[in-house]
Design a protein around this motif. Structure first.
Motif, PDB file in Angstrom:
ATOM      1  N   ALA A  18      41.754  43.343  48.367  1.00  0.00           N
ATOM      2  CA  ALA A  18      42.636  43.367  49.523  1.00  0.00           C
ATOM      3  C   ALA A  18      43.130  41.968  49.842  1.00  0.00           C
ATOM      4  CB  ALA A  18      41.900  43.950  50.728  1.00  0.00           C
ATOM      5  N   HIS A  19      44.428  41.849  50.087  1.00  0.00           N
ATOM      6  CA  HIS A  19      45.081  40.618  50.542  1.00  0.00           C
ATOM      7  C   HIS A  19      45.345  39.598  49.436  1.00  0.00           C
ATOM      8  CE1 HIS A  19      43.409  41.421  54.885  1.00  0.00           C
ATOM      9  NE2 HIS A  19      44.277  42.356  54.468  1.00  0.00           N
ATOM     10  N   VAL A  20      45.025  39.887  48.181  1.00  0.00           N
ATOM     11  CA  VAL A  20      45.474  38.982  47.118  1.00  0.00           C
ATOM     12  C   VAL A  20      46.901  39.368  46.751  1.00  0.00           C
ATOM     13  CG1 VAL A  20      43.120  38.752  46.229  1.00  0.00           C
ATOM     14  CG2 VAL A  20      44.703  40.364  45.118  1.00  0.00           C
ATOM     15  N   SER A  21      47.603  38.470  46.079  1.00  0.00           N
ATOM     16  CA  SER A  21      48.974  38.761  45.681  1.00  0.00           C
ATOM     17  C   SER A  21      49.001  39.817  44.582  1.00  0.00           C
ATOM     18  CB  SER A  21      49.656  37.488  45.183  1.00  0.00           C
ATOM     19  OG  SER A  21      49.074  37.076  43.955  1.00  0.00           O
TER      20      SER A  21
ATOM     21  N   PRO B 177      46.677  49.083  47.864  1.00  0.00           N
ATOM     22  CA  PRO B 177      47.890  49.207  48.688  1.00  0.00           C
ATOM     23  C   PRO B 177      47.584  49.403  50.173  1.00  0.00           C
ATOM     24  CG  PRO B 177      48.011  50.634  46.745  1.00  0.00           C
ATOM     25  CD  PRO B 177      46.604  50.162  46.860  1.00  0.00           C
ATOM     26  N   LYS B 178      46.374  49.878  50.482  1.00  0.00           N
ATOM     27  CA  LYS B 178      45.978  50.124  51.869  1.00  0.00           C
ATOM     28  C   LYS B 178      45.289  48.910  52.489  1.00  0.00           C
ATOM     29  CE  LYS B 178      45.305  54.983  50.674  1.00  0.00           C
ATOM     30  NZ  LYS B 178      44.336  56.111  50.565  1.00  0.00           N
ATOM     31  N   GLU B 179      45.334  47.785  51.748  1.00  0.00           N
ATOM     32  CA  GLU B 179      44.713  46.542  52.211  1.00  0.00           C
ATOM     33  C   GLU B 179      43.222  46.718  52.470  1.00  0.00           C
ATOM     34  OE1 GLU B 179      46.975  44.689  55.342  1.00  0.00           O
ATOM     35  OE2 GLU B 179      48.478  44.039  53.882  1.00  0.00           O
ATOM     36  N   ARG B 180      42.616  47.485  51.580  1.00  0.00           N
ATOM     37  CA  ARG B 180      41.170  47.645  51.603  1.00  0.00           C
ATOM     38  C   ARG B 180      40.653  47.389  50.202  1.00  0.00           C
ATOM     39  NH1 ARG B 180      41.999  52.877  53.822  1.00  0.00           N
ATOM     40  NH2 ARG B 180      40.695  53.717  52.144  1.00  0.00           N
ATOM     41  N   GLY B 181      39.333  47.266  50.079  1.00  0.00           N
ATOM     42  CA  GLY B 181      38.733  47.107  48.766  1.00  0.00           C
ATOM     43  C   GLY B 181      38.569  45.656  48.347  1.00  0.00           C
ATOM     44  N   PRO B 182      38.011  45.451  47.159  1.00  0.00           N
ATOM     45  CA  PRO B 182      37.652  44.092  46.718  1.00  0.00           C
ATOM     46  C   PRO B 182      38.838  43.149  46.569  1.00  0.00           C
ATOM     47  CG  PRO B 182      37.403  45.670  44.923  1.00  0.00           C
ATOM     48  CD  PRO B 182      37.626  46.471  46.167  1.00  0.00           C
TER      49      PRO B 182
ATOM     50  N   ALA C  37      40.316  52.619  39.093  1.00  0.00           N
ATOM     51  CA  ALA C  37      41.360  53.292  39.864  1.00  0.00           C
ATOM     52  C   ALA C  37      40.836  53.757  41.219  1.00  0.00           C
ATOM     53  CB  ALA C  37      41.913  54.472  39.078  1.00  0.00           C
ATOM     54  N   ASP C  38      39.634  54.328  41.243  1.00  0.00           N
ATOM     55  CA  ASP C  38      39.070  54.852  42.488  1.00  0.00           C
ATOM     56  C   ASP C  38      38.617  53.749  43.436  1.00  0.00           C
ATOM     57  OD1 ASP C  38      39.513  57.440  41.695  1.00  0.00           O
ATOM     58  OD2 ASP C  38      37.488  57.737  40.894  1.00  0.00           O
ATOM     59  N   SER C  39      37.967  52.711  42.874  1.00  0.00           N
ATOM     60  CA  SER C  39      37.334  51.702  43.721  1.00  0.00           C
ATOM     61  C   SER C  39      38.241  50.524  44.060  1.00  0.00           C
ATOM     62  CB  SER C  39      36.066  51.168  43.036  1.00  0.00           C
ATOM     63  OG  SER C  39      35.149  52.209  42.793  1.00  0.00           O
ATOM     64  N   VAL C  40      39.261  50.300  43.239  1.00  0.00           N
ATOM     65  CA  VAL C  40      40.121  49.137  43.434  1.00  0.00           C
ATOM     66  C   VAL C  40      41.581  49.556  43.600  1.00  0.00           C
ATOM     67  CG1 VAL C  40      40.838  46.888  42.539  1.00  0.00           C
ATOM     68  CG2 VAL C  40      38.544  47.752  42.021  1.00  0.00           C
TER      69      VAL C  40
END
Length: 281
Positions: free
Chosen positions: A126-129, A119-124, A111-114
């Motif tokens: 980001a940008h997948v559907s 939703p903020k388009e950050r993290g591992p 929850a914290d890392s992913v």
């Protein structure tokens, strides 16, 4: 330079997984050679009516086995990371530095890392559907708890082995007794009878010359004799923190990676799927 495409990256994913299989095949062949070499030693007379069979193998594990394990884990793990690039491109977006395949055995850490970053388009991820995100979340070790221990999930074990190999040291390979009862295969001369009265506990590393089995004659002891005992053995790999993985689990880990890739790609991507990868078991 031409822009990367999902298919070109996916080809690399399968090449990495195929190479992981090649490395694993070599490693398993070497382990089989070591285990099949067997052990033979003169019996030790304990002077109390019992005799001990000692572990004196013709072949033993060697450090390069840990190197092969690390190569296998790196190729399998990086195939999953490269898969995220495929999923991002399939979603019509461009990869970012954060992209990687997350593996978590704790839902709070997920929850914290992913979860909070997606939703903020950050993290591992980001940008997948959203569909790809949901699939990857469903495959996390904290969702699959074998025996109540998420850390025993095959993807969790892969991540652990890969991280230990990269950041700490080579895994050491050692022979241990398997959790199977030892038995007397035969005695020469065949008229003599022998019973086992003690065996070394399973999963305890064996060193050259260690007592493995203690036995005694239940019939008259002949003047000359040979006792053949079945010693089921396995090879365990141990990291710097004392965590182990048995060699027979490595094929399961390979297959788990293949199934994970298939699940993330979905049923519309049959070409080049793990079921077509040479050596898939």
């Amino acid at each position: 330079m031409d822009p990367i495409t999902p298919d070109s990256v996916l080809a690399g994913v399968w090449l990495k997984l195929s190479h992981a299989r090649d490395v694993l095949d070599v490693l398993l062949a070497e382990i089989s050679r070591v285990l099949e070499a067997g052990s033979m030693s003169p019996p030790r007379n304990n002077c109390d009516g019992t005799f001990s069979a000692l572990y004196q193998p013709a072949e033993e594990p060697y450090p390069e086995m840990g190197l092969m394990l690390g190569d296998f884990a790196h190729c399998a793990r990086s195939a999953l990371d490269n898969l995220i690039t495929v999923l991002v491109l399939q979603n019509g977006r461009q990869p970012i530095r954060d992209n990687a395949f997350p593996i978590y055995d704790d839902p709070d850490k997920w929850a914290d890392s992913v979860g909070k970053r997606y939703p903020k388009e950050r993290g591992p991820l980001a940008h997948v559907s959203q569909a790809a995100y949901d699939t990857i979340e469903s495959l996390q070790p904290f969702q699959d708890v074998p025996g109540g221990v998420p850390a025993d999930n095959l993807l969790a074990v892969l991540s652990r082995v890969n991280n230990a190999d990269k950041h700490a040291m080579l895994h050491t390979a050692a022979v241990t007794s398997a959790p199977v009862d030892q038995e007397v295969l035969r005695v020469e001369p065949p008229t003599a009878e022998v019973e086992i009265i003690w065996t070394r506990p399973p999963f305890e590393p064996l060193v050259f010359g260690a007592e493995q089995t203690r036995y005694r004659f239940v019939s008259a002891m002949p003047s000359e004799w040979v006792v053949y005992i079945n010693w089921p053995l396995v090879v365990h790999f141990t990291d710097h923190a004392g965590r182990t993985v048995p060699y027979f689990q490595l094929g399961d880990i390979y297959n788990a990676v293949g199934r994970t890739i298939d699940a993330c790609l979905g049923s519309s991507h049959e070409t080049g799927s793990a079921k077509d990868t040479p050596g898939r078991v």
